[in-house]
Scaffold this active site. Structure first.
Site, PDB file in Angstrom:
ATOM      1  N   ASP A 260      18.982   2.074 -30.306  1.00 18.73           N
ATOM      2  CA  ASP A 260      20.160   1.696 -31.085  1.00 18.73           C
ATOM      3  C   ASP A 260      20.063   0.270 -31.613  1.00 18.73           C
ATOM      4  O   ASP A 260      20.411  -0.013 -32.763  1.00 18.73           O
ATOM      5  CB  ASP A 260      21.437   1.893 -30.266  1.00 18.73           C
ATOM      6  CG  ASP A 260      21.349   1.326 -28.864  1.00 18.73           C
ATOM      7  OD1 ASP A 260      20.243   0.935 -28.436  1.00 18.73           O
ATOM      8  OD2 ASP A 260      22.389   1.264 -28.176  1.00 18.73           O
TER       9      ASP A 260
ATOM     10  N   ASP B 102      29.314  11.965 -22.618  1.00 16.42           N
ATOM     11  CA  ASP B 102      30.506  11.332 -22.045  1.00 16.42           C
ATOM     12  C   ASP B 102      31.503  11.015 -23.161  1.00 16.42           C
ATOM     13  O   ASP B 102      32.089   9.946 -23.205  1.00 16.42           O
ATOM     14  CB  ASP B 102      30.135  10.066 -21.279  1.00 16.42           C
ATOM     15  CG  ASP B 102      29.312   9.078 -22.086  1.00 16.42           C
ATOM     16  OD1 ASP B 102      29.078   9.349 -23.294  1.00 16.42           O
ATOM     17  OD2 ASP B 102      28.900   8.053 -21.540  1.00 16.42           O
TER      18      ASP B 102
END
Length: 445
Positions: free
Chosen positions: A288, A212
């Site tokens: 992350d 995206d």
């Protein structure tokens, strides 16, 4: 008497005749057997002679063939020598081409995809717009997690990329109630894809994008310059194209880069040596946030730009659009072609950057008290605002509208506890932590 004698003599003659006949018959029989044996011996000798002749002929033929084979072998050896020399020459040239190719490669680029075919198409088209001219330096991959047929069909419709598919039927067990399974699947997919690219395809660097994202015109030049910097400075753990505070109202200069203690993600590059360290202990989920832990980056830092080189348009995804309207949608994507090859990035080396950043911070004008936003707006030049702790930082950040979030004691984008952004551009605002001056070696402030 005479008659008796004659009778006896006749009898003797008869006996002698019988004996003679018997002897003659035996002699004839013996002679016949000898003749048969002699004939057999002659026949055997004849056959033996014939076979010997055949054998001699075969030996002669074999000798002749041996001579021919020796001559053929000699010719073949000569041809083999010539062929070997040719092959070695071709192998050397092929190896040289491969070496040249490896030497010109900067990094593999992988798009992490799952089930959003329309998003993936937009991302691929954005990348190919700039990647086509540097395709040899940046081989493009799409790694799909799962078996969504539309995503697979879309990826395979492009000849300019290599498709990889991660199929994992192992059930997911979350560690805490209410957690999204998606974050566990994402972590598995990332590990698999990185292992494939670093160990199977043997790349030295990988740039990770998501399905995206759009990229800036100088995206690839930026990472090529950053790769050279990483080779020189091993205190750089990764390079990102993202700035969490990269919204239009907070950025100004597309040529400025920063070091950060906070992992930005969202379009980032790492090396195989770093992955060798991370892969064996890769987390089950929230990879992350895991990378942002001090125990994992071990004091190493990240390079980030002031103006983002990626734009995240993914309103719908695993994070359910969290922060999209406020933080992602207003991001400024760089739209100018910066000539990174001509830029001297040595100021980003760890030993130089501390002094470089400290000098900029010292020259900023201090402001404090209430209404810091208003005060900052009325002062010319850079300003700095000191915060006491995390709640105080969140209060000040809220007033300016920048990210308030911390991870493992570090605010987003911070370097030595300092968060920098433009407000209003081109003025820089530095939010300075309680220990920042000490960490930067600044005295008497």
């Amino acid at each position: 008497m005479v008659n008796k004698f004659l009778c006896d003599f006749r009898f003797l003659l008869l006996a002698a005749a019988v004996a003679f006949i018997y002897i003659q018959m035996r002699l004839f029989t013996t002679q016949s057997e000898y003749a048969d044996r002699l004939a057999a011996a002659v026949e055997a000798e004849t056959r033996c002679t014939s076979q010997m002749r055949k054998l001699i002929d075969q030996i002669s033929m074999q000798q002749s063939r041996i001579v021919d084979l020796e001559e053929d072998k000699k010719r073949q050896d000569e041809e083999y020598g010539q062929m070997k020399a040719l092959v070695q020459d071709l192998e050397f040239k092929g190896l040289q081409r491969r070496v040249d190719k490896i030497q010109t490669q900067v990094a593999a680029v992988v798009i992490m995809a799952c089930n959003r075919a329309d998003y993936l198409e937009r991302t691929i088209d954005s990348i190919l717009k700039y990647q086509n001219v540097v395709a040899s330096k940046y081989p493009l991959f799409v790694s799909q997690d799962g078996s969504d047929p539309q995503v697979r069909k879309k990826a395979l419709s492009y000849d300019q990329l290599t498709y990889m598919q991660h199929l994992d039927s192992k059930p997911v067990q979350t560690e805490r109630p209410g957690e999204l399974i998606a974050y566990y699947k994402i972590a598995r997919h990332y590990k698999w894809a990185m292992d494939e690219l670093f160990y199977k395809h043997n790349f030295s660097r990988v740039i990770i994008l998501e399905d995206d994202m759009e990229i800036a015109p100088d995206f690839f030049d930026y990472f090529e310059a950053a790769a050279a910097l990483m080779e020189k400075d091993k205190t750089i753990m990764a390079v990102s194209s993202w700035n969490d505070n990269g919204q239009k109202q907070f950025v100004h200069d597309p040529e400025i880069l920063y070091r950060s203690d906070f992992f930005p993600g969202l379009g980032w590059m790492l090396t195989r040596s770093t992955w060798n360290e991370l892969s064996p202990k890769w987390p089950k989920a929230y990879w992350d946030d895991w990378l942002r832990l001090q125990e994992n980056h071990k004091g190493r830092q990240f390079i980030r730009p002031e103006v983002c080189r990626t734009y995240n348009f993914g309103e719908h995804g695993s994070s359910l659009g969290q922060f999209f309207r406020q933080y992602l949608e207003p991001i400024k994507l760089n739209d100018v072609q910066v000539d990174w090859k001509s830029k001297d990035l040595s100021y980003l080396m760890e030993d130089k950057y501390v002094k470089h950043f400290a000098e900029i911070l010292k020259n900023a004008k201090p402001i404090n008290g209430a209404d810091v936003v208003l005060k900052a707006s009325n002062i010319r030049g850079d300003v700095r605002v000191q915060y006491k702790d995390q709640p105080d930082f969140e209060r000040i950040a809220r007033q300016f509208g920048v990210f308030q979030e911390w991870k493992d004691g570090v605010p987003r984008t911070a370097y030595k506890g300092v968060v920098v952004f433009r407000y209003p551009p081109p003025r820089r605002v530095f939010l300075v932590g309680p220990n920042s001056f000490k960490l930067l070696g600044i005295e008497g402030v």
